[in-house]
Design an enzyme around this catalytic site. Structure first.
Site, short mmCIF file in Angstrom:
data_model
loop_
_atom_site.label_atom_id
_atom_site.label_comp_id
_atom_site.label_asym_id
_atom_site.label_seq_id
_atom_site.Cartn_x
_atom_site.Cartn_y
_atom_site.Cartn_z
N THR A 47 0.82 -1.21 0.00
CA THR A 47 0.00 0.00 0.00
C THR A 47 0.86 1.26 0.00
OG1 THR A 47 -1.76 -1.21 1.14
CG2 THR A 47 -1.87 1.19 1.24
N TYR A 109 6.01 -13.77 -8.60
CA TYR A 109 6.47 -13.96 -9.98
C TYR A 109 7.11 -15.33 -10.23
CZ TYR A 109 8.42 -13.01 -14.59
OH TYR A 109 8.72 -13.07 -15.92
N ARG A 140 -1.50 -11.00 -5.90
CA ARG A 140 -0.29 -10.26 -6.29
C ARG A 140 0.90 -11.18 -6.55
NH1 ARG A 140 -0.39 -4.73 -5.78
NH2 ARG A 140 -2.15 -3.83 -4.62
N LYS A 164 -0.57 -12.68 7.58
CA LYS A 164 -1.57 -11.78 7.01
C LYS A 164 -2.19 -12.55 5.84
CE LYS A 164 -2.23 -7.37 4.62
NZ LYS A 164 -1.57 -6.19 3.99
N ILE A 206 -4.76 -6.36 9.12
CA ILE A 206 -3.88 -5.30 8.63
C ILE A 206 -4.66 -4.65 7.51
CG2 ILE A 206 -1.71 -4.73 7.48
CD1 ILE A 206 -0.42 -7.05 9.03
#
Length: 291
Positions: A47, A109, A140, A164, A206
Site C-alpha cells: 500500500t 512472480y 499479487r 496476514k 492489517i
C-alpha cells in the site's frame, strides 16, 4: 504477540505534486492513527507503493514514521521479495531500530512450489532478528500459500508469529485458523472479510480502509474480538460500501482518493499506478460526505 492483535494499518506513502515524499502529510497521517485507536502500523508494504521508492526514500519514510509515532504504537516493517538470498541479506543489513516485527510477502512472480515457499520462510525465519508475519496474497504473487504449508511454517519456524491472510477466501481462512497453533496469529488481509474472520477465531486485520476511518474500523475489530457480532456488524455495514469503492480501481488509488477528500494528503501516485478516475472519485466523495 499481543501487540499485533487488533487493527493494524498498512500506511500509504503520501506524495507532493512533484511526486517527492510528503513527510508532513505522512506525519499527520501517523498521528491520526495513534490518536484514533489503531493498534499498530505497517510501514513500506504494498500500500506504501514501496516498489516505486528509492532506498533513500524508504529510509526517509522509516525515519518520519518513527518520529511521528514517538514509540506510542508497535511498528511493522515490510521486507520481502522473490529472491530468498536478497531478503535474507536485507534482513541482516537493514536498520531495524524502532521496529517490532517484519511483514514478509510470499515470493512473487517465480511461482514457487509449497516446498519452495516453506524453505524460503525457513531461511527468512533464521535470518530475521525480529518476529515475522508471513503475507499470503495470491492476487499479487500468483501463488497461494496453502493452510497446510502455513501450519508447517508455524510449527517449525519459532519467530514466525502469524500470517496476514489475503487470499480473499473465508473457507480457506477458517481452515487455516483450525490448523495452526492457538498462539499463531491469523490476521485478515482483506478489509471486507475482516469481521467474519475475526469472529471465526482470527486476531484482527492489517487494513487499508482503517487509515481513513481508524476509530470506526478499530472499534469494529475490538467488538469482533469480544464476540459482539451484532454491534460489530453495524459498523461493518456502514463502512462496507467504502471498501468496495477504494479497491475497485486498485490499491492504493482508492484509499488515496478518500484520504485526499478528507484533507489528509494530496492525491498523487507514482507510475505505473495512476489516480482514481473522476467517476470513482465522485463516488468516493459522495460516500465520504454522508459518512
Amino acid at each position: 504477540m499481543e501487540a499485533f492483535v487488533g487493527t493494524g494499518v498498512a500506511l500509504i506513502t503520501p506524495f507532493r505534486e512533484d511526486l517527492s515524499v510528503d513527510t508532513e502529510a505522512l506525519s499527520k497521517l501517523v498521528q491520526d492513527q495513534v490518536e484514533k485507536g489503531i493498534d499498530y502500523m505497517v510501514v513500506l508494504g504494498t500500500t506504501a507503493e514501496s516498489a516505486t521508492l528509492t532506498q533513500d526514500e524508504k529510509e526517509l519514510v522509516k525515519t518520519e514514521v518513527k518520529k511521528a509515532n514517538a514509540g506510542k504504537l508497535p511498528l511493522v516493517l515490510g521486507i520481502g521479495g522473490n529472491s530468498t538470498a536478497g531478503v535474507v541479506e536485507e534482513l541482516k543489513s537493514a536498520d531495524l531500530e524502532g521496529f517490532d516485527a517484519i511483514l514478509s510477502v510470499s515470493p512473487y512472480y517465480n511461482k514457487p512450489s509449497q516446498e519452495g515457499i516453506y524453505r524460503h520462510f525457513k531461511a527468512v525465519s533464521e535470518a530475521s532478528p525480529l518476529p515475522v508475519i508471513l503475507y499470503n496474497v495470491p492476487g499479487r504473487t500468483s501463488s497461494n500459500v496453502l493452510p497446510e504449508t502455513i501450519d508447517r511454517i508455524a510449527r517449525n519456524c519459532d519467530n514466525i508469529i502469524g500470517v496476514k491472510e489475503a487470499a480473499g477466501d473465508i473457507v480457506q481462512a477458517m481452515k487455516l485458523i483450525s490448523l495452526v497453533p492457538e498462539d499463531f496469529l491469523v490476521i485478515s488481509g482483506d478489509d471486507m472479510i475482516t469481521l467474519p474472520m475475526t469472529l471465526a477465531g482470527g486476531k484482527g486485520v492489517i487494513s487499508v480502509i482503517g487509515q481513513a476511518y481508524p476509530a470506526e474500523f478499530s472499534k469494529m475489530v475490538r467488538e469482533g474480538l469480544k464476540g459482539n457480532s451484532k454491534e460489530a456488524y453495524k459498523i461493518h455495514y456502514k463502512i462496507a460500501p467504502a471498501i468496495d469503492l477504494i479497491f475497485s480501481e486498485g490499491n492504493p488509488s482508492g484509499i488515496k482518493a478518500l484520504l485526499s477528500k478528507q484533507g489528509m494528503i494530496t492525491n498523487k501516485l507514482r507510475l505505473p499506478l495512476i489516480e482514481a478516475t473522476e467517476s470513482l472519485q465522485n463516488k468516493i466523495n459522495t460516500f465520504a460526505d454522508k459518512f
